[in-house]
Design an enzyme around this catalytic site. Structure first.
Site, PDB file in Angstrom:
ATOM      1  N   SER A   1      -4.676  -3.722   2.327  1.00  0.00           N
ATOM      2  CA  SER A   1      -5.158  -2.437   2.837  1.00  0.00           C
ATOM      3  C   SER A   1      -3.993  -1.484   3.070  1.00  0.00           C
ATOM      4  CB  SER A   1      -5.944  -2.640   4.135  1.00  0.00           C
ATOM      5  OG  SER A   1      -5.099  -3.068   5.182  1.00  0.00           O
TER       6      SER A   1
ATOM      7  N   GLU B   1       7.163   0.973   3.091  1.00  0.00           N
ATOM      8  CA  GLU B   1       6.724  -0.190   3.872  1.00  0.00           C
ATOM      9  C   GLU B   1       7.922  -1.036   4.327  1.00  0.00           C
ATOM     10  OE1 GLU B   1       3.050  -1.780   2.738  1.00  0.00           O
ATOM     11  OE2 GLU B   1       3.236  -3.602   3.928  1.00  0.00           O
TER      12      GLU B   1
ATOM     13  N   ASP C   1       1.975  -5.313  -4.362  1.00  0.00           N
ATOM     14  CA  ASP C   1       0.791  -4.656  -3.802  1.00  0.00           C
ATOM     15  C   ASP C   1       0.694  -3.197  -4.217  1.00  0.00           C
ATOM     16  OD1 ASP C   1       0.624  -7.068  -2.589  1.00  0.00           O
ATOM     17  OD2 ASP C   1       0.952  -6.334  -0.547  1.00  0.00           O
TER      18      ASP C   1
ATOM     19  N   TYR D   1       6.966 -16.032   6.741  1.00  0.00           N
ATOM     20  CA  TYR D   1       7.270 -15.338   5.483  1.00  0.00           C
ATOM     21  C   TYR D   1       8.789 -15.199   5.331  1.00  0.00           C
ATOM     22  CZ  TYR D   1       7.343 -11.482   2.054  1.00  0.00           C
ATOM     23  OH  TYR D   1       7.589 -10.683   0.965  1.00  0.00           O
TER      24      TYR D   1
ATOM     25  N   GLY E   1      -5.385 -10.011   3.531  1.00  0.00           N
ATOM     26  CA  GLY E   1      -4.559 -10.342   2.372  1.00  0.00           C
ATOM     27  C   GLY E   1      -4.970  -9.578   1.133  1.00  0.00           C
TER      28      GLY E   1
HETATM   29  P1  ADP Z   1      -3.067  -5.993   4.639  1.00  0.00           P
HETATM   30  O1  ADP Z   1      -2.955  -7.393   4.136  1.00  0.00           O
HETATM   31  O2  ADP Z   1      -4.490  -5.600   4.817  1.00  0.00           O
HETATM   32  O3  ADP Z   1      -2.282  -5.032   3.829  1.00  0.00           O
HETATM   33  P2  ADP Z   1      -1.137  -5.232   6.609  1.00  0.00           P
HETATM   34  O4  ADP Z   1      -0.796  -5.751   7.948  1.00  0.00           O
HETATM   35  O5  ADP Z   1      -0.088  -5.196   5.564  1.00  0.00           O
HETATM   36  O6  ADP Z   1      -2.421  -6.014   6.104  1.00  0.00           O
HETATM   37  O7  ADP Z   1      -1.639  -3.721   6.758  1.00  0.00           O
HETATM   38  C1  ADP Z   1      -2.686  -3.415   7.653  1.00  0.00           C
HETATM   39  C2  ADP Z   1      -2.359  -2.118   8.360  1.00  0.00           C
HETATM   40  O8  ADP Z   1      -2.539  -1.001   7.457  1.00  0.00           O
HETATM   41  C3  ADP Z   1      -3.292  -1.833   9.507  1.00  0.00           C
HETATM   42  O9  ADP Z   1      -2.878  -2.500  10.685  1.00  0.00           O
HETATM   43  C4  ADP Z   1      -3.141  -0.311   9.632  1.00  0.00           C
HETATM   44  O10 ADP Z   1      -1.953   0.022  10.294  1.00  0.00           O
HETATM   45  C5  ADP Z   1      -3.020   0.118   8.174  1.00  0.00           C
HETATM   46  N1  ADP Z   1      -4.356   0.460   7.665  1.00  0.00           N
HETATM   47  C6  ADP Z   1      -5.090  -0.199   6.759  1.00  0.00           C
HETATM   48  N2  ADP Z   1      -6.295   0.391   6.560  1.00  0.00           N
HETATM   49  C7  ADP Z   1      -6.316   1.459   7.387  1.00  0.00           C
HETATM   50  C8  ADP Z   1      -7.282   2.475   7.672  1.00  0.00           C
HETATM   51  N3  ADP Z   1      -8.478   2.491   7.076  1.00  0.00           N
HETATM   52  N4  ADP Z   1      -6.960   3.420   8.583  1.00  0.00           N
HETATM   53  C9  ADP Z   1      -5.760   3.397   9.197  1.00  0.00           C
HETATM   54  N5  ADP Z   1      -4.825   2.473   8.975  1.00  0.00           N
HETATM   55  C10 ADP Z   1      -5.083   1.511   8.082  1.00  0.00           C
HETATM   56 MG    MG Z   2      -0.188  -5.165   3.506  1.00  0.00          MG
END
Ligand code: ADP
Ligand code: MG
Length: 383
Positions: free
Chosen positions: A127, A160, A172, A224, A124
């Site tokens: 990333s 996205e 975000d 969601y 959350g």
């Molecule tokens: P978050 O809440 O962390 O944003 P999401 O499901 O929206 O969760 O996004 C996570 C996705 O972002 C991961 O499954 C991957 O596809 C991508 N991602 C995040 N960090 C990395 C990374 N360091 N390298 C490659 N992909 C990443």
């Molecule tokens: Mg996300």
């Protein structure tokens, strides 16, 4: 992984120095949850955790992508061939940014990209936005596109929503692109109006902890979607464009017009949450920082009881922290897992951390990850 390692990793991988290295942070939302798709207010700040990318241009219509954090080698794509929602891997995030830029008419002919991130995935803390924004900023600089930060955020959101296929709001990406060191960002998601609010807890003897429950929030997309649809239904029944248009003073009258109890709860959360964001802004601007604690806690109760997106782990963090002297605590992010935030006196941090860890052990939950969140800079070029 730091900027030097990412630069060296690029050189080892692609056989040439990158043209530059950029970083973009994850974020935590201080207050304003599930308001962004209701045209309402949010107030995130940037984390010290960042995605870092080394990037060079290519002129031959090829994009090469590599993440140091994942197995699997270099993925090679052709920007001309990108089709929304075909890619189910991590590469959809950076490729989606290339797609969104090109779709908006920007001449991005190709790139070599090597990245690594310290933002915990699925906690959350966004990333995904960190990955999108770091790539967007790098391409904006290298191709001299001249886009402003808020425009990059919009394009990343489009990447996205449309390319990856995840229905998220604008918070975000805007947080990652626009936050400033030592500040929280007040964002009006209707007109993207922004205000940087000084938020230096350390100077006032306080800390903000993030407690990652380690419960992955990934499985919540259906929930969601339901909340989002329920909010839209509420707005339609009340004859407004978005729930943001219901003033707090008119809430009771609005609720009286709604028969569906589920819709009433959703409307009540969104309208009171927008009011809480405005309250937090006013308190911080008047220097009454400690008084935001109860507002955060009230936000948790609303998410738990009205919006119903908390979970036992998140409630345990909040209840335990408050019982151990926290000034305020709430779940943050989409819900059903992910992270909670805890506002506390610096002197109480150790006691609270220990109490939360013990409570998790006693409940046989996976050990949480606790760290301090210092309001940090937004996306930037490092070298
Ligand atoms: P978050 O809440 O962390 O944003 P999401 O499901 O929206 O969760 O996004 C996570 C996705 O972002 C991961 O499954 C991957 O596809 C991508 N991602 C995040 N960090 C990395 C990374 N360091 N390298 C490659 N992909 C990443
Ligand atoms: Mg996300």
């Amino acid at each position: 992984m730091g900027a030097v390692e990412v630069r060296d990793g690029f050189t080892a991988l692609y056989g040439a120095e990158p043209e530059g290295v950029w970083s973009a942070p994850g974020r935590v939302n201080l207050i304003g949850e599930h308001t962004d798709y209701n045209d309402g207010f949010v107030m995130p700040f940037a984390l010290p955790h960042t995605a870092t990318a080394a990037v060079s241009r290519r002129e031959d219509g090829v994009v090469r992508l590599h993440s140091a954090d994942l197995d699997g080698g270099v993925v090679e794509l052709r920007p001309d061939d990108l089709v929304p929602q075909a890619d189910k891997e991590w590469t959809a995030y950076p490729a989606g940014v290339v797609w969104a830029l090109r779709e908006a008419g920007h001449p991005v002919t190709g790139a070599d990209i090597h990245l690594s991130s310290t933002v915990p995935v699925g906690a959350g803390l966004s990333s995904s936005a960190a990955v999108e924004v770091v790539v967007a900023l790098a391409l904006n600089d290298l191709y001299e596109l001249g886009l402003q930060r808020w425009q990059l955020a919009r394009l990343c959101q489009r990447a996205e929503n449309v390319y990856v296929g995840a229905p998220t709001g604008i918070m975000d990406q805007t947080a990652s692109a626009c936050c400033e060191d030592g500040h929280a960002l007040f964002l009006d998601t209707r007109d993207l109006g922004q205000k940087q609010i000084p938020f230096d807890l350390a100077a006032e003897g306080m800390r903000l902890l993030v407690v990652d429950t380690r419960v992955k929030h990934a499985h919540n997309e259906g929930e969601y979607g339901k909340r989002r649809a329920g909010c839209e239904k509420g707005a339609a029944l009340l004859g407004v464009d978005a729930l943001r248009d219901i003033a707090y003073d008119d809430l009771d009258a609005a609720l009286a017009r709604l028969e569906d109890e589920e819709v009433r709860r959703l409307v009540r959360h969104v309208v009171t949450e927008d009011a809480r964001v405005e309250r937090v802004v006013a308190l911080l601007e008047s220097g009454d920082t400690r008084a935001i604690g109860p507002v955060l806690t009230a936000g948790h109760a609303s998410l738990r009881d009205d919006f119903r997106i908390s979970c036992p782990e998140l409630d345990l963090v909040v209840d335990t922290a408050l019982a151990s002297g926290a000034l305020g605590a709430r779940m943050t992010g989409g819900g059903f897992g992910g992270s909670a935030i805890v506002l506390a006196e610096a002197t109480d941090v150790d006691t609270i951390t220990k109490a939360v860890e013990e409570a998790f052990a006693a409940a046989s939950f996976t050990a949480p990850r606790v760290f301090e969140a210092v309001p940090s800079p937004g996306a930037r070029r490092i070298s």
